[in-house]
Design an enzyme around this catalytic site. Structure first.
Site, PDB file in Angstrom:
ATOM      1  N   GLU A  81     -11.317  -5.122  -6.647  1.00  0.00           N
ATOM      2  CA  GLU A  81     -11.875  -3.771  -6.542  1.00  0.00           C
ATOM      3  C   GLU A  81     -11.034  -2.756  -7.336  1.00  0.00           C
ATOM      4  O   GLU A  81     -11.514  -1.681  -7.682  1.00  0.00           O
ATOM      5  CB  GLU A  81     -11.940  -3.326  -5.072  1.00  0.00           C
ATOM      6  CG  GLU A  81     -12.967  -4.059  -4.227  1.00  0.00           C
ATOM      7  CD  GLU A  81     -12.495  -5.449  -3.799  1.00  0.00           C
ATOM      8  OE1 GLU A  81     -11.282  -5.719  -3.864  1.00  0.00           O
ATOM      9  OE2 GLU A  81     -13.357  -6.276  -3.430  1.00  0.00           O
ATOM     10  N   ASN A  82      -9.771  -3.120  -7.607  1.00  0.00           N
ATOM     11  CA  ASN A  82      -8.888  -2.171  -8.298  1.00  0.00           C
ATOM     12  C   ASN A  82      -9.313  -1.879  -9.737  1.00  0.00           C
ATOM     13  O   ASN A  82      -8.848  -0.916 -10.334  1.00  0.00           O
ATOM     14  CB  ASN A  82      -7.435  -2.680  -8.299  1.00  0.00           C
ATOM     15  CG  ASN A  82      -6.780  -2.576  -6.935  1.00  0.00           C
ATOM     16  OD1 ASN A  82      -5.885  -3.317  -6.608  1.00  0.00           O
ATOM     17  ND2 ASN A  82      -7.253  -1.645  -6.114  1.00  0.00           N
ATOM     18  N   ASP A 102       0.828  -1.201   0.000  1.00  0.00           N
ATOM     19  CA  ASP A 102       0.000   0.000   0.000  1.00  0.00           C
ATOM     20  C   ASP A 102       0.868   1.258   0.000  1.00  0.00           C
ATOM     21  O   ASP A 102       1.950   1.257   0.574  1.00  0.00           O
ATOM     22  CB  ASP A 102      -0.867  -0.032   1.280  1.00  0.00           C
ATOM     23  CG  ASP A 102      -2.210   0.616   1.033  1.00  0.00           C
ATOM     24  OD1 ASP A 102      -2.402   1.188  -0.061  1.00  0.00           O
ATOM     25  OD2 ASP A 102      -3.053   0.545   1.939  1.00  0.00           O
ATOM     26  N   GLY A 103       0.385   2.311  -0.639  1.00  0.00           N
ATOM     27  CA  GLY A 103       1.053   3.606  -0.534  1.00  0.00           C
ATOM     28  C   GLY A 103       1.728   4.092  -1.808  1.00  0.00           C
ATOM     29  O   GLY A 103       2.400   5.138  -1.780  1.00  0.00           O
ATOM     30  N   GLU A 134      -0.648 -12.708  12.360  1.00  0.00           N
ATOM     31  CA  GLU A 134      -0.233 -11.494  13.069  1.00  0.00           C
ATOM     32  C   GLU A 134      -0.145 -10.386  12.020  1.00  0.00           C
ATOM     33  O   GLU A 134       0.326 -10.624  10.915  1.00  0.00           O
ATOM     34  CB  GLU A 134       1.152 -11.705  13.704  1.00  0.00           C
ATOM     35  CG  GLU A 134       1.202 -12.766  14.769  1.00  0.00           C
ATOM     36  CD  GLU A 134       0.441 -12.337  16.020  1.00  0.00           C
ATOM     37  OE1 GLU A 134       0.465 -11.143  16.362  1.00  0.00           O
ATOM     38  OE2 GLU A 134      -0.189 -13.223  16.648  1.00  0.00           O
TER      39      GLU A 134
END
Lengths: 470, 241
Positions: B59-60, B12-13, B196
């Site tokens: 969704e992209n 992400d980012g 995790e």
């Protein structure tokens, strides 16, 4: 040999059939190729081959179909055998007409069919002799009788093939010396087919390797075939006698014979070799093929991608014409091209008479529609230009009809869905990603995809493989 | 020894990275390639045997067509560029999802080639979630289960998991989601059940091997309980569901 009630229920070739053993071996391909040439020199067969056969454009498909068909006819199960015989007869019944010189031909002609059996027998004997395996008098007689049974199954009788082996050889020599001719089909097989044979499915990915290999192997194969032909035939047809060709030919046959004898049986079976050529079936060659597939994948990945490649999803009308529509490769779209497509589907799905008839009728209706719309000069064929000019506005009703019938015959369990197994039977591949999410194909989606593929609007890997596989 | 067997990254980012530099969003995707290669190598040398990367979600497809188009080209270019290196390093590559017909044909061919080429490698399995949706995978498994006509009382978590795509993939032990975002975003829903999660602030194009090692370190210090209150463990999730 007559077809009695016992013959209907038992294995007519016998459990220890020599023919069944030989047909299962890959080297039988040598005999079939040689026999095909001798058949082609027969005026009737040569004409039928030139007018209807797709062997020039799709030799691998033809070879595979011939092997499958022979295996089915030799099957100990009378139902498999009779079904295949009936299918073959329906297929041949559709092949008649006149050749380029105006002489009539008919693929069901009993004399021509007897000649097919004769060449196959003689080529099988030659193959055994040249590969160092002698058939003793008893075995040769049995083999001949098996070929006569083969002919009886297909033709209903075997009157045109001499009753005994003693009478056979004079008959054979007589036909070679008086009946055979140097026609187009012979020239095409010797000089065009072998020089231009398209890559087998497994090697499609490396055109360069195939072209280079073919440039060497093509002329060698021609020389081997010519050197193995009967002397009177070579004289009559004026075939070249190249120095060293006989040694090469004997070497090739001997190698095939030794390979059959000493290599593991699973390697030299015809289905293993066919499997190697066609990546869509599973054989003991899987490991070798997987490695070859990986090498091919690496080669494709490291070769610079052409910039235009990014956009090439739709085949141009011109390419679509030559790769899909023109099945016989003569540059025109004619009825035999469409019949060849119907024949391929019918063979793959092993259709019964009724379904096959429906499929052919649907193709015939489309052909009439195409002719009416595209055949501007009314000469019974559609040229590449005529097709390219009107490709975008092609009529669709005939195609939808074909798709409908294709759906019906593929959907064997009549649940109005093409499931994974049915899809595999038709396309010989597992479900593609172009399939609906629930793992089956609805009639609507099937028809839509078929029509957009056949009208050249949308590319489909599955249909391409079905109709262009050489 | 206390190494996660299966690490997954939600990359992400990219857009924010480009915006901070007044560059088009696609420049962020372009810069992401270096991070991807760095993480693959870091994971492999650290001994992680399963690495999954979330490259493109179902969704992209809602993004602008031009951006999607460039993204597809970038993926294709990256595959062609790095295929031999990935193969040489013993990485088996798989693509999870890949159902949309909008994926360009040449890209599909290259992806198939990459999977064929690396199919026999076993040192590390790299799963690229491309056109992936966790819920869709679960629905696909349910469909497959229904088709197999398994009686309802015989359906267990294990037998259900057998119907998921790439059912040999073990549960994810550690998910790294960069750029500080803290959402699941429909990513490998079944497999992340006991994972995790760590959320480093760094944007994906800046993510490097050192960040990856830090995340592994964080994981080692976590106490994994798998729902049990009596004992805690810092072992990997092997054998647990």
């Amino acid at each position: 040999m007559s077809r009695t009630t016992t013959a209907e229920t038992t294995d007519v070739f016998g459990a220890d059939s020599i023919l069944r053993r030989l047909v299962g071996e890959a080297r039988w391909g040598l005999a079939v190729t040689r026999a095909t040439l001798l058949e082609a020199a027969h005026p009737q067969i040569g004409a039928a081959l030139m007018e209807n056969s797709t062997f020039l454009t799709h030799p691998w498909r033809r070879l595979r179909n011939t092997a499958t068909s022979s295996r089915r006819i030799l099957s100990p199960d009378p139902r498999v055998r009779d079904r295949e015989v009936a299918r073959l007869n329906r297929l041949h019944a559709r092949m008649s007409g006149t050749d380029a010189q105006g002489r009539p031909y008919d693929a069901t002609d009993p004399e021509a069919r007897a000649w097919v059996a004769a060449t196959l027998f003689e080529s099988t004997v030659a193959m055994c002799r040249l590969s160092g395996e002698t058939l003793d008098a008893g075995e040769m007689r049995r083999l001949y009788d098996e070929y006569r049974i083969f002919l009886t199954l297909i033709d209903g009788d075997n009157e045109h093939l001499p009753a005994t082996l003693q009478e056979f050889w004079p008959y054979y020599d007589h036909v070679v010396e008086n009946r055979l001719e140097n026609n187009d089909a012979v020239g095409v097989i010797l000089y065009r087919l072998l020089a231009n044979v398209p890559a087998p499915p497994a090697l499609r990915g490396h055109p360069l390797v195939w072209t280079v290999g073919r440039a060497v192997a093509g002329p060698l194969a021609t020389a081997v075939i010519i050197a193995s032909l009967p002397e009177p035939f070579c004289r009559r047809v004026a075939l070249p006698d190249l120095p060293g060709a006989r040694t090469l030919m004997q070497g090739a046959y001997l190698t095939a014979g030794l390979a059959t004898r000493y290599l593991p049986e699973s390697w030299t079976r015809v289905d293993s070799v066919m499997g190697l050529l066609d990546p869509s079936s599973a054989t003991p060659w899987d490991t070798v093929r997987r490695k070859a597939g990986q090498a091919a994948a690496l080669l494709r990945l490291i070769t610079p991608a052409p910039a235009a490649d990014d956009q090439q999803v739709v085949l141009s009308a011109d390419r679509f014409f030559s790769e899909v529509l023109d099945q016989t490769g003569d540059g025109y779209l004619r009825w035999p091209d469409l019949a060849a497509m119907a024949r391929e589907v019918a063979t793959r799905l092993d259709l019964g008479e009724q379904d096959e008839e429906r499929l052919f009728q649907a193709y015939a209706a489309w052909w009439r529609e195409l002719q009416a719309a595209l055949d501007g000069d009314d000469d019974g064929r559609v040229t590449r230009q005529e097709y390219a000019a009107a490709a975008a506005s092609l009529p669709g009703a005939g195609l939808i009809k074909i798709a409908d019938v294709l759906f019906d015959v593929t959907d064997v369990d009549d649940d109005q869905k093409i499931d994974a197994q049915e899809y595999r039977d038709l396309f010989r591949t597992a479900f593609g990603r172009d399939l609906a999410g629930d793992g089956s194909y609805s009639r609507g989606a099937f028809v839509r995809q078929f029509v957009s593929f056949m009208s050249g609007q949308e590319h489909s890997e599955a249909y391409s493989t079905l109709l262009t596989q050489a | 020894m206390l190494l996660p067997r299966h690490v997954a990254c939600v990359m992400d980012g990219n857009g924010r990275w480009a915006a901070q530099r007044s560059l088009p969003r696609t420049a962020g995707h372009e810069a992401a390639e270096a991070a991807v290669m760095d993480v693959i190598e870091a994971a492999r040398s650290a001994g992680v045997t399963w690495l999954s990367l979330y490259a493109f979600s179902t969704e992209n497809w809602r993004r602008p067509a031009a951006e999607v188009d460039i993204l597809m080209r970038l993926v294709r270019r990256a595959i062609r560029k790095h295929a031999p290196a990935l193969h040489a390093r013993g990485v088996r590559c798989r693509f999870l999802g890949m159902a949309d017909p909008r994926i360009p044909q040449p890209l599909v061919r290259d992806i198939t080639d990459l999977m064929t080429l690396t199919g026999d490698n076993r040192r590390m399995t790299l799963t690229v979630a491309f056109d992936h949706g966790g819920r869709r995978d679960i629905v696909a498994a349910a469909r497959s289960l229904i088709r197999s006509a398994t009686p309802a009382d015989q359906v267990t978590e294990d037998s259900f998991a057998q119907h998921l795509p790439y059912s040999d993939t073990p549960d994810v032990d550690l998910v790294i989601r960069t750029s500080g975002e803290q959402r699941i975003s429909n990513f490998m829903l079944w497999q992340v059940a006991y994972a995790e999660w760590v959320f480093p602030q760094v944007l994906w194009p800046d993510f490097r091997a050192t960040h990856f090692w830090e995340c592994l370190d964080t994981y080692r210090r976590r106490q994994r309980r798998f729902g049990d209150v009596r004992q805690s463990t810092t072992l990997t999730g092997e054998g647990h569901r």
